[in-house]
Design an enzyme around this catalytic site. Structure first.
Site, PDB file in Angstrom:
ATOM      1  N   CYS A  80       0.836  -1.176   0.159  1.00  0.00           N
ATOM      2  CA  CYS A  80      -0.032   0.059  -0.101  1.00  0.00           C
ATOM      3  C   CYS A  80       0.840   1.178   0.012  1.00  0.00           C
ATOM      4  O   CYS A  80       1.785   1.642   0.923  1.00  0.00           O
ATOM      5  CB  CYS A  80      -0.901   0.071   1.108  1.00  0.00           C
ATOM      6  SG  CYS A  80      -1.831   1.424   1.426  1.00  0.00           S
ATOM      7  N   ARG A  83      -0.008   4.536   3.188  1.00  0.00           N
ATOM      8  CA  ARG A  83      -0.166   4.509   4.552  1.00  0.00           C
ATOM      9  C   ARG A  83       0.172   5.745   5.147  1.00  0.00           C
ATOM     10  O   ARG A  83       0.187   5.583   6.625  1.00  0.00           O
ATOM     11  CB  ARG A  83       0.966   3.541   4.501  1.00  0.00           C
ATOM     12  CG  ARG A  83       0.359   1.881   4.409  1.00  0.00           C
ATOM     13  CD  ARG A  83       1.620   1.097   4.515  1.00  0.00           C
ATOM     14  NE  ARG A  83       2.361   0.966   3.454  1.00  0.00           N
ATOM     15  CZ  ARG A  83       3.601   0.247   3.566  1.00  0.00           C
ATOM     16  NH1 ARG A  83       4.208  -0.442   4.472  1.00  0.00           N
ATOM     17  NH2 ARG A  83       4.592   0.080   2.344  1.00  0.00           N
ATOM     18  N   TRP A 251      -9.055   4.968  -0.644  1.00  0.00           N
ATOM     19  CA  TRP A 251      -9.638   5.356  -1.694  1.00  0.00           C
ATOM     20  C   TRP A 251      -8.687   5.002  -3.102  1.00  0.00           C
ATOM     21  O   TRP A 251      -7.605   4.556  -2.766  1.00  0.00           O
ATOM     22  CB  TRP A 251      -9.739   6.920  -1.780  1.00  0.00           C
ATOM     23  CG  TRP A 251      -8.604   7.510  -1.157  1.00  0.00           C
ATOM     24  CD1 TRP A 251      -7.403   7.963  -1.911  1.00  0.00           C
ATOM     25  CD2 TRP A 251      -8.109   8.091  -0.161  1.00  0.00           C
ATOM     26  NE1 TRP A 251      -6.389   8.686  -1.271  1.00  0.00           N
ATOM     27  CE2 TRP A 251      -6.946   8.801  -0.095  1.00  0.00           C
ATOM     28  CE3 TRP A 251      -8.924   7.836   1.411  1.00  0.00           C
ATOM     29  CZ2 TRP A 251      -6.027   9.102   1.099  1.00  0.00           C
ATOM     30  CZ3 TRP A 251      -8.281   8.208   2.415  1.00  0.00           C
ATOM     31  CH2 TRP A 251      -6.994   8.865   2.383  1.00  0.00           C
ATOM     32  N   GLU A 256      -4.880   2.971 -10.643  1.00  0.00           N
ATOM     33  CA  GLU A 256      -5.578   1.513 -10.437  1.00  0.00           C
ATOM     34  C   GLU A 256      -6.687   1.207 -11.369  1.00  0.00           C
ATOM     35  O   GLU A 256      -6.731   0.078 -11.942  1.00  0.00           O
ATOM     36  CB  GLU A 256      -6.127   1.301  -8.946  1.00  0.00           C
ATOM     37  CG  GLU A 256      -4.871   1.386  -7.746  1.00  0.00           C
ATOM     38  CD  GLU A 256      -5.424   1.380  -6.588  1.00  0.00           C
ATOM     39  OE1 GLU A 256      -5.967   0.159  -6.073  1.00  0.00           O
ATOM     40  OE2 GLU A 256      -6.098   2.589  -5.788  1.00  0.00           O
TER      41      GLU A 256
END
Length: 388
Positions: A80, A83, A251, A256
């Site tokens: 991720c 973070r 979000w 992506e």
């Protein structure tokens, strides 16, 4: 070959029959109480937990311990890039839910909580697994995914990667519209009821129609995407206790959707269509038509979410924020595990600051893990026989 403690490979695989590890429980509780001194001294709590494990094979987290454990799992999530915001995670304690109806209702609530106004990072933590006992879970990899079919001409319709899962849902009696963006049902499995399918209500699925800031024809493509990326099939492990049903969301990072979901050849494969509408020369790769189409597709995604007032980050901004997270953690004396192949964005990677460095590879817990069985269910939609 996977490195232990890195990319879905925990140092020790989950033994579903084993009791909670007292050592792992102690490590977590000492960290939790050290970083949250308002909780008081840890030694009395450790005595209670050791007694619970000795008597039952597991123990029960307090609400505060569960909430902080979930936040730490996000802080430790090596894939991720977002973070920096780990402390802002909204933790919904859903451990009392048992029936599929209860679970579904709370999952709808999760999506509404996460998707209202600005997108909020949310996790819903359901009942933990008990040693050697069956447990509740969701088969879907995300709470919202679009179906994939083959049309009468054999051409793909919808999300190609979801074809097997879609077929499995049809085997349970579900029937979609056969369109590009049919929301798949949730397949909820409980020990008492087996597998039950649920259609998500419209109020739970916030979607954004995609347009382009310059090209009016882009709207004619009929593209859209949902606003909340809620991962549903990863196991949360906190202090030796395992939560197989703990869906969570942040979000979207624009890439992506624009550089993966809509661009990948095994997903929506939109680059040839966008290139054709742009009038690009696709006769050879050296014209960089794919790159040009990719940029415009990603511009459309970012523009559309901004116009809809829905929170989304671009890959340049989020890369800079990740470096700020690294600096914060270094100042606190903590290492940051990171998977370079996921932290570096899938477009323009070399011009983002996260590209030009190495990262630690470590299995820090609490953590999220994608088990082989859960991955197979999300891919194929049929249970696999456990070998343990």
């Amino acid at each position: 070959m996977n490195v232990p403690g890195y990319r879905d490979t925990p140092i020790e695989p989950w033994d579903r029959t084993a009791p909670a590890d007292p050592g792992e429980a102690e490590d977590f509780l000492r960290q939790c109480y050290t970083e949250n001194q308002r909780l008081g001294p840890v030694e009395p709590r450790l005595a209670i937990v050791r007694a619970q494990i000795a008597a039952t094979g597991t123990y029960v987290h307090t609400t505060e311990e569960l909430a902080y454990g979930a936040k730490l799992a996000w802080r430790n999530a090596s894939r991720c890039i977002g973070r920096l915001y780990w402390r802002s995670l909204v933790v919904l304690d859903r451990r009392r839910a048992r029936t599929a109806d209860e679970i579904f209702s709370l999952l709808v609530n999760h999506l509404q909580t996460a998707g209202s106004n600005q997108i909020r990072p949310v996790i819903s933590v359901f009942a933990p697994a008990q040693p050697g006992q069956p447990y509740a879970r969701v088969w879907n990899e995300q709470l919202i995914r679009y179906a994939g079919y083959r049309g009468a001409d054999g051409c793909p319709v919808g999300d190609v990667r979801q074809e097997q899962f879609t077929a499995a849902m049809q085997g349970f009696g579900w029937r979609g519209k056969g369109e590009q963006f049919d929301v798949l049902p949730l397949a909820i499995e409980t020990p008492a009821e087996g597998v039950r399918l649920y259609e998500l209500p419209e109020r739970a699925v916030r979607e954004v129609p995609l347009t382009h800031p310059e090209y009016a024809w882009f709207a004619e493509l009929g593209l859209r995407w949902h606003a909340v990326p809620a991962i549903a099939n990863m196991r949360l492990t906190v202090g030796g206790v395992h939560y197989p049903l703990a869906p969570f969301n942040g979000w979207y990072l624009g890439t992506e959707i624009g550089a993966r979901n809509l661009a990948d050849a095994d997903r929506y494969d939109m680059l040839p269509t966008v290139a054709a509408r742009l009038g690009l020369d696709t006769s050879r790769e050296s014209t960089l038509w794919r790159d040009r189409a990719l940029v415009e597709l990603n511009r459309a995604v970012l523009h559309s979410f901004e116009q809809a007032g829905i929170k989304m980050s671009d890959h340049h901004t989020e890369s800079q924020r990740f470096l700020k997270h690294l600096a914060n953690e270094e100042k606190a004396g903590r290492s940051v595990p990171a998977d370079w192949t996921w932290i570096v964005p899938p477009m323009s990677g070399g011009i983002t600051p996260v590209f030009h460095r190495y990262y630690d590879e470590a299995d820090l817990r609490p953590a999220f893990y994608l088990d082989d069985e859960a991955a197979a269910l999300a891919r194929e939609g049929c249970p696999v026989r456990r070998t343990h």
